[in-house]
Motif scaffolding. Sequence first.
Motif, mmCIF file in Angstrom:
data_model
loop_
_atom_site.group_PDB
_atom_site.id
_atom_site.type_symbol
_atom_site.label_atom_id
_atom_site.label_comp_id
_atom_site.label_asym_id
_atom_site.label_seq_id
_atom_site.Cartn_x
_atom_site.Cartn_y
_atom_site.Cartn_z
ATOM 1 N N ALA A 287 39.339 56.109 40.871
ATOM 2 C CA ALA A 287 40.194 54.956 40.619
ATOM 3 C C ALA A 287 41.460 55.055 41.461
ATOM 4 O O ALA A 287 41.793 56.120 41.992
ATOM 5 N N GLY A 288 42.154 53.938 41.566
ATOM 6 C CA GLY A 288 43.419 53.907 42.288
ATOM 7 C C GLY A 288 43.260 53.476 43.722
ATOM 8 O O GLY A 288 42.149 53.289 44.219
ATOM 9 N N PRO A 289 44.373 53.298 44.423
ATOM 10 C CA PRO A 289 44.323 52.848 45.821
ATOM 11 C C PRO A 289 43.772 53.925 46.750
ATOM 12 O O PRO A 289 43.774 55.111 46.423
ATOM 13 N N TRP A 290 43.312 53.488 47.904
ATOM 14 C CA TRP A 290 42.787 54.411 48.907
ATOM 15 C C TRP A 290 43.905 55.279 49.465
ATOM 16 O O TRP A 290 45.021 54.808 49.701
ATOM 17 N N GLN A 291 43.609 56.549 49.668
ATOM 18 C CA GLN A 291 44.569 57.480 50.246
ATOM 19 C C GLN A 291 44.044 57.945 51.600
ATOM 20 O O GLN A 291 42.956 58.518 51.684
ATOM 21 N N ALA A 292 44.803 57.702 52.646
ATOM 22 C CA ALA A 292 44.372 58.096 53.983
ATOM 23 C C ALA A 292 44.348 59.612 54.105
ATOM 24 O O ALA A 292 45.253 60.296 53.619
ATOM 25 N N PRO A 293 43.321 60.171 54.755
ATOM 26 C CA PRO A 293 43.321 61.618 55.016
ATOM 27 C C PRO A 293 44.406 61.962 56.027
ATOM 28 O O PRO A 293 44.581 61.256 57.025
ATOM 29 N N LEU A 294 45.137 63.031 55.774
ATOM 30 C CA LEU A 294 46.267 63.396 56.623
ATOM 31 C C LEU A 294 46.186 64.862 57.020
ATOM 32 O O LEU A 294 45.617 65.679 56.289
#
Length: 527
Positions: free
Chosen positions: A361-368
């Motif tokens: 769940a929740g917004p997408w998190q970009a891989p960093l």
Amino acid sequence: MSQTPNRSYADIRKALLAGEETALLDVREEAPFAEAHPLFAANIPLSKLELEVYARIPRRDTRVTVYDAGEGLAERAAHKLRDLGYVDVALLEGGLEGWRAAGGELFKDVNVPSKAFGELVESERHTPSLAAEEVKALLDAKADVVVLDARRFDEYQTMSIPTGVSVPGAELVLRVAEIAPNPATRVIVNCAGRTRSIIGTQSLVNAGIPNPVAALRNGTIGWTLAGQQLDHGQARRFSEVSEVTRRQAAEAARAVADKAGVGRASLAQLGAWQAETARTTYLFDVRTPEEYEAGHLPGARSVPGGQLVQETDHVASVRGARLVLADDDGVRANMSASWLAQMGWEVHVLDDVPASTFTQAGPWQAPLPALPATEEITPQTLADWLQEGDARVLDFTASANHVKRHIPGAWWALRGQLAEALARVPAASRYVLTCGSSLLARFAVAEVKATTGRDVYLLAGGTAAWVAAGLPVEEGEQHLASPRIDRYRRPYEGTDNPREAMQGYLDWEFGLVEQLGRDSTHGFFVI
């Protein structure tokens, strides 16, 4: 002397024609990129490379070619890419001018593959359209007509056709039957310019809806050039649909996808693809952001289908990669995939995905990459330092955000032009870096320290934390240390563009099919 090998125009053209995986990166800022670039170039500015590249080029041994127009950005980007783990990095031989000199076609604007494809669709399928004056006459006459806006909701809110309802492109086939249940109701699809109205209209035609359907010719640009008034701040949106409607739309969408040659995939097949080391597989959830955030497949990126078709280069920056699309009803994934297949992508739709697998769940998190360690200070400490006159604030946010709101006295700078920017900023004994959240600014700390030789700190939480602390802000362009080239001003956005710019944009779009013919690397077809 450069330590990075060169890669020729001929090598890249050969890879494109063979459907091999290749990433051609323009590392300039967006505004100069929009002036001229190859068809399948992806714009990842040097200033934001760490924030975007892992998501857009997931496999570290992808064949990556970087270029600029002689500004010296490409070599720096190549070095940074190697530091980030990319092992097959080359410079485009001769840069942008080398591409042109070798006979390569150059294109203007942004998201050009999608826009050129849209023009090809209209050219080959003669997608029905109505002029702004004709649509206005229908509305004035209270005719049985609905206007569906295929853009993102925020774009719709900025400006819209009177009576228009926000139905972003991938939602059209799913929702049109309940918005226009009478088959005699005329359906008009609009966007700001041409592409999304063409693709949206042709989607409804391809899906076989019984209603008469037409694109608003030239979108809100055409409406404005006709001297007609737009609405602002509207909030009309689609509503939920019945299971019967959903099932019928799914059958229609599947038939279109099959005709376009879209592949099918199971969760097991997806897992096998994701485990491959020699192939790039992107996983996109094409539902609305709200549905995605409520629950999605682990690892899927949220890209609503209409935007995925419009901005494919911005999220799938490896041409020749494999795309896998997911939804929970088969409508949006199949319709989006039908267009991507025609745009030359290997694309598959996940079938029979149970809701129980949407566990994230929740917004997408970009891989960093690993975040650099640095000394942080609180907003109150910075306020005290500014009161003492003993600190200089550098703001690395988007220029539009800086102009709208920034810490008093902060200087806006492009990270990719840091040395030039710092030469314009009065020297200080210490520097504090910020951006909206402090994420991008964190990657600039070491560079500012190396350039100035001074103590450099990061504002914890960025400008958002400063605002949340109730500290004062100012607006305006008083302290711009870099030119505002980080974003290209689209002629079709906003409502204050010169008429000449809007007409020039339409003229450019009309010429894209001819440019595609000269380029001949696109691999597009139209069902």
